[in-house]
Motif scaffolding. Structure first.
Motif, PDB file in Angstrom:
ATOM      1  N   SER A  76     -16.967   9.725 -75.198  1.00 11.13           N
ATOM      2  CA  SER A  76     -17.583   8.975 -74.108  1.00 11.13           C
ATOM      3  C   SER A  76     -17.958   7.538 -74.451  1.00 11.13           C
ATOM      4  CB  SER A  76     -18.844   9.714 -73.640  1.00 11.13           C
ATOM      5  OG  SER A  76     -19.822   9.749 -74.679  1.00 11.13           O
ATOM      6  N   TYR A  77     -17.916   7.147 -75.733  1.00  9.11           N
ATOM      7  CA  TYR A  77     -18.514   5.880 -76.153  1.00  9.11           C
ATOM      8  C   TYR A  77     -17.867   4.650 -75.528  1.00  9.11           C
ATOM      9  CZ  TYR A  77     -20.161   2.112 -79.187  1.00  9.11           C
ATOM     10  OH  TYR A  77     -20.708   0.947 -79.652  1.00  9.11           O
ATOM     11  N   ASP A  78     -16.544   4.551 -75.581  1.00 10.14           N
ATOM     12  CA  ASP A  78     -15.872   3.334 -75.112  1.00 10.14           C
ATOM     13  C   ASP A  78     -16.059   3.090 -73.622  1.00 10.14           C
ATOM     14  OD1 ASP A  78     -14.978   2.836 -77.644  1.00 10.14           O
ATOM     15  OD2 ASP A  78     -12.929   3.522 -77.306  1.00 10.14           O
TER      16      ASP A  78
ATOM     17  N   ASP B 134     -20.991  10.873 -77.110  1.00  2.00           N
ATOM     18  CA  ASP B 134     -21.368   9.980 -78.199  1.00  2.00           C
ATOM     19  C   ASP B 134     -22.879   9.757 -78.208  1.00  2.00           C
ATOM     20  OD1 ASP B 134     -21.159   7.337 -79.995  1.00  2.00           O
ATOM     21  OD2 ASP B 134     -19.267   8.436 -80.104  1.00  2.00           O
ATOM     22  N   TYR B 135     -23.320   8.721 -78.900  1.00  5.05           N
ATOM     23  CA  TYR B 135     -24.702   8.688 -79.366  1.00  5.05           C
ATOM     24  C   TYR B 135     -25.776   8.510 -78.279  1.00  5.05           C
ATOM     25  CZ  TYR B 135     -24.692   3.443 -79.526  1.00  5.05           C
ATOM     26  OH  TYR B 135     -24.628   2.109 -79.236  1.00  5.05           O
TER      27      TYR B 135
ATOM     28  N   MET C 245     -11.491   5.467 -82.065  1.00  8.68           N
ATOM     29  CA  MET C 245     -11.077   5.832 -80.712  1.00  8.68           C
ATOM     30  C   MET C 245     -10.093   4.820 -80.124  1.00  8.68           C
ATOM     31  SD  MET C 245     -14.803   7.050 -79.375  1.00  8.68           S
ATOM     32  CE  MET C 245     -15.635   5.802 -80.317  1.00  8.68           C
ATOM     33  N   LEU C 246      -9.403   5.254 -79.094  1.00  8.61           N
ATOM     34  CA  LEU C 246      -8.439   4.411 -78.388  1.00  8.61           C
ATOM     35  C   LEU C 246      -9.135   3.786 -77.177  1.00  8.61           C
ATOM     36  CD1 LEU C 246      -5.562   7.007 -78.577  1.00  8.61           C
ATOM     37  CD2 LEU C 246      -5.520   4.772 -79.708  1.00  8.61           C
TER      38      LEU C 246
ATOM     39  N   GLY D 164     -10.813   6.887 -75.421  1.00  7.64           N
ATOM     40  CA  GLY D 164     -12.158   6.445 -75.089  1.00  7.64           C
ATOM     41  C   GLY D 164     -12.355   5.942 -73.677  1.00  7.64           C
ATOM     42  N   GLY D 165     -11.280   5.777 -72.913  1.00  8.61           N
ATOM     43  CA  GLY D 165     -11.402   5.240 -71.560  1.00  8.61           C
ATOM     44  C   GLY D 165     -11.986   6.241 -70.581  1.00  8.61           C
ATOM     45  N   ASP D 166     -12.363   5.739 -69.411  1.00 11.86           N
ATOM     46  CA  ASP D 166     -12.933   6.568 -68.348  1.00 11.86           C
ATOM     47  C   ASP D 166     -11.814   7.413 -67.723  1.00 11.86           C
ATOM     48  OD1 ASP D 166     -14.254   7.674 -66.210  1.00 11.86           O
ATOM     49  OD2 ASP D 166     -14.869   5.769 -65.305  1.00 11.86           O
ATOM     50  N   VAL D 167     -11.813   8.705 -67.991  1.00  9.30           N
ATOM     51  CA  VAL D 167     -10.730   9.564 -67.491  1.00  9.30           C
ATOM     52  C   VAL D 167     -10.777   9.713 -65.972  1.00  9.30           C
ATOM     53  CG1 VAL D 167     -10.413  10.864 -69.627  1.00  9.30           C
ATOM     54  CG2 VAL D 167     -12.117  11.636 -67.978  1.00  9.30           C
ATOM     55  N   ARG D 168     -11.896   9.378 -65.355  1.00  9.47           N
ATOM     56  CA  ARG D 168     -11.992   9.460 -63.895  1.00  9.47           C
ATOM     57  C   ARG D 168     -11.158   8.372 -63.225  1.00  9.47           C
ATOM     58  NH1 ARG D 168     -18.239   8.789 -63.209  1.00  9.47           N
ATOM     59  NH2 ARG D 168     -17.543   6.925 -64.348  1.00  9.47           N
TER      60      ARG D 168
END
Length: 648
Positions: A49-51, A84-85, A322-323, A365-369
């Motif tokens: 979720s970080y990116d 992520d954090y 991450m990508l 790392g991108g928004d899969v939505r």
């Protein structure tokens, strides 16, 4: 008349003994079956979720994303979804990445999800319900954790839990608390208000860490990303103990460590058997310099046979991070996804090609939505995923010929990535104390406290690099206590009159393109500013346990220009050849079949063979040829040949 049957002496014991043997055999088979399931047999793949969210993601957003991963990416091997954090931080006014006092902790100083963002965690349930929902989707669930103990728990002086016996941890006739185990002067340098190291030499320190990771297992966690313990934050003691705890759990948990700033092959060898993934650069973001910064370290780890080496209950993999593709947020942001990736398509293809052929874990790392078709097709490309999972003999291949394509002329020349014609300068840095080049410091002037770097390489410095021990005497009780704790350690300055002291690790979280150069800041009670000069010439930092060196640093344009090539072999006998054009102009890149053959272990399969090939990104077919493969590559772009060779 027949009397009652009489059992022969010893027969009952024989039957009982036989049953015990059978039970022990069954138990042994169960253990063998569990141990035979090798952990991380292939580079792990998933979504983090970080990116896209930084630290702000909510339960609803996470589960919505996990559902999409399950439907669209799981068929391509993306099986982990990782929060992520700062999932424990309240999202309220005043809260940010390095704020203090906004975290949710229990009576034992352990972090719990913020119930406002993660409502299913109420009542002390933690991530249990989220993990159950993720598992029902066919996915595995992961979380990010920081090293040590939170400053908030330290300030509250929480009791330490004994997760073996239950209740508070007791030793030497007393209960132990957070202030007994936290090392205040070893706070995480880039989150100094958030976390500090735990003293793992104490039974109570180990008990605290054990209570954390047992709780994560009880929640149903399958993946741990352990931060601020590697790279210039190196904490081999905590990594070692956490690995031991995870090994003893009754469920497999994949173990990942970060960050990776200044990682060397020597450092990788120290941790590889303890973990399953370890970062080898700083954070990777969507800039070309960040992508280009991965070529040298990937080459070095491959040359050291670290790709797929033995790891925790299975294998371990150098992690290129991450990508950051698709729809993203910004580093350290308080906002979720709001912008597109800054890399152009050629740069994105280069990143995905390198990550695949270097066999890095693939964590999107991108928004899969908002996963667009271009990004989706890139991260699910079947050839790249085949290489990432099943190829072998993966290595950088230096024997290529380059022709710069310009309007005026074409100039061909053999290219070697390690050429000596690149201008360099020297910068303060860190490395493993086991590296030979670390043994180069000596006292030049004892009266002045002068310590100087003795030149390691053949390239001479313009002037000697020296440091000076701070002579100020301790004054306060705290300084006296601190001086005893760090007896024999040095507080170093860059000159005799300086008011600042040299810290080893940066106070900012570095990205892949950044070098760790040390920091100058006001002298204080901080392990990051404490050094010890050993008799073997190493200058060791008390925060990370790494040693000071002067590194030759290439000019910025040198690391993000040029050409690179990688090769590997496929499981069906095919050969993969990847070209990378790091230049800002089109470049013709060629490789001879004979040179490729010499670089691979089964070179007889290629010597004198006729090869046909398919280039992935152009879709073109070539051959048959016994000579070479060649193609014009776009600026910052890749080419990827799949060679099929045979002897006619």
């Amino acid at each position: 008349m027949t009397g009652p049957s009489v059992e022969k002496p010893g027969s009952t014991r024989f039957i009982v003994f036989f049953i015990i043997i059978l039970n022990l055999s069954f138990f042994s088979l169960s253990i063998d079956a569990r141990s035979s399931q090798q952990h991380a047999s292939f580079p792990p793949r998933g979504w983090n979720s970080y990116d896209s969210f930084c630290w702000t993601i909510s339960e609803a957003e996470f589960l919505q994303s996990a559902e999409i991963v399950s439907k669209r990416l799981l068929p391509h091997g993306y099986q982990y979804v990782v929060v992520d954090y700062l999932w424990y931080r309240k999202k309220v006014e005043g809260a940010y990445v390095d704020s203090l006092g906004f975290d949710v902790i229990d009576e034992w100083g352990r972090l719990h999800p913020d119930p406002a963002r993660w409502p299913s965690s109420r009542g002390g349930k933690g991530f249990t319900e989220v993990a159950e929902k993720v598992h029902r989707m066919g996915l595995k669930f992961g979380i990010h954790v920081m090293g040590g103990i939170s400053t908030q728990a330290y300030n509250a002086n929480s009791l330490v839990m004994d997760s073996v016996k239950g209740g508070a941890y007791e030793e030497s006739g007393r209960q132990w608390r957070a202030k007994d185990i936290g090392i205040k002067e070893k706070a995480c340098v880039w989150m100094s208000h958030g976390f500090m190291s735990v003293n793992t030499k104490l039974g109570a320190g180990k008990a605290f860490l054990r209570s954390l990771y047992r709780q994560y297992a009880e929640w149903g966690i399958d993946f741990i990303k352990h931060d601020c313990v590697f790279g210039t934050d190196f904490n081999i003691e905590e990594i070692t103990y956490v690995s031991e705890v995870l090994r003893e759990l009754d469920r497999p948990v994949l173990y990942s460590i970060s960050p990776g700033t200044s990682v060397t092959p020597t450092m990788a060898k120290e941790v590889s058997q303890l973990v399953n993934m370890y970062r080898i650069t700083g954070d990777d973001w969507d800039t070309w310099k960040d992508v280009a910064a991965h070529f040298d370290i990937s080459r070095d780890l491959s040359a050291s046979s670290m790709i797929g080496a033995r790891g925790l209950q299975g294998k371990s993999w150098p992690d290129l991070d991450m990508l950051p593709l698709g729809w993203l947020t910004d580093q350290g942001s308080n906002f979720g996804p709001h912008r597109a990736c800054n890399l152009n398509l050629e740069e994105q293809k280069s990143q995905m090609t390198l990550w695949s052929i270097a066999k890095s874990p693939l964590m999107f790392g991108g928004d899969v939505r908002k996963l667009d078709d271009t990004t989706y097709n890139l991260i699910t490309n079947p050839t790249l995923l085949e290489i990432n999972s099943y190829s072998s003999n993966n290595k950088e291949f230096p024997y290529i010929t380059v022709t710069r394509v310009s309007r005026n002329k074409h100039k061909s020349h053999p290219h070697h990535p390690t050429g000596n014609n690149i201008s360099t300068k020297h910068a303060f840095g860190l490395t493993s104390c086991k590296e030979p080049k670390a043994n180069t410091w000596s006292i030049v002037d004892k009266n002045r406290g002068q310590i100087c770097w003795n030149q390691y390489s053949s390239q001479k410095l313009e002037k000697p690099f020296c440091l000076y021990n701070r002579k100020a005497l301790p004054a306060s009780d705290e300084e006296i206590k601190h001086n005893q704790l760090y007896q024999g350690k040095l507080h170093l300055q860059t000159n005799e009159k300086a008011e600042s002291c040299l810290g080893a690790s940066s106070k900012q979280k570095l990205t892949s393109k950044d070098y760790s150069r040390g920091t100058l800041s006001p002298c204080k009670l901080d392990a990051n500013q404490m050094w010890e000069l050993h008799s073997n010439g190493t200058l060791e930092n008390s925060y990370s346990g790494l040693c000071a060196v002067l590194n030759q640093v290439k000019a910025a344009e040198a690391t993000s220009n040029g050409v690179r090539s990688w090769i590997s072999t496929g499981r069906r006998g095919e050969v993969y050849v990847a070209f990378f054009n790091l230049n800002q102009e089109k470049t013709m890149i060629s490789a001879k079949i004979t040179d490729i053959a010499k670089a691979l272990p089964n070179k007889k399969n290629l010597e004198g063979a006729s090869c046909t090939s398919h280039e992935l990104w152009s879709g073109k077919d070539f051959g048959p040829t016994k000579d070479s493969v060649s193609i014009q590559v776009e600026p910052h772009g890749p080419a990827l040949f799949v060679l099929h060779c045979s002897h006619a």
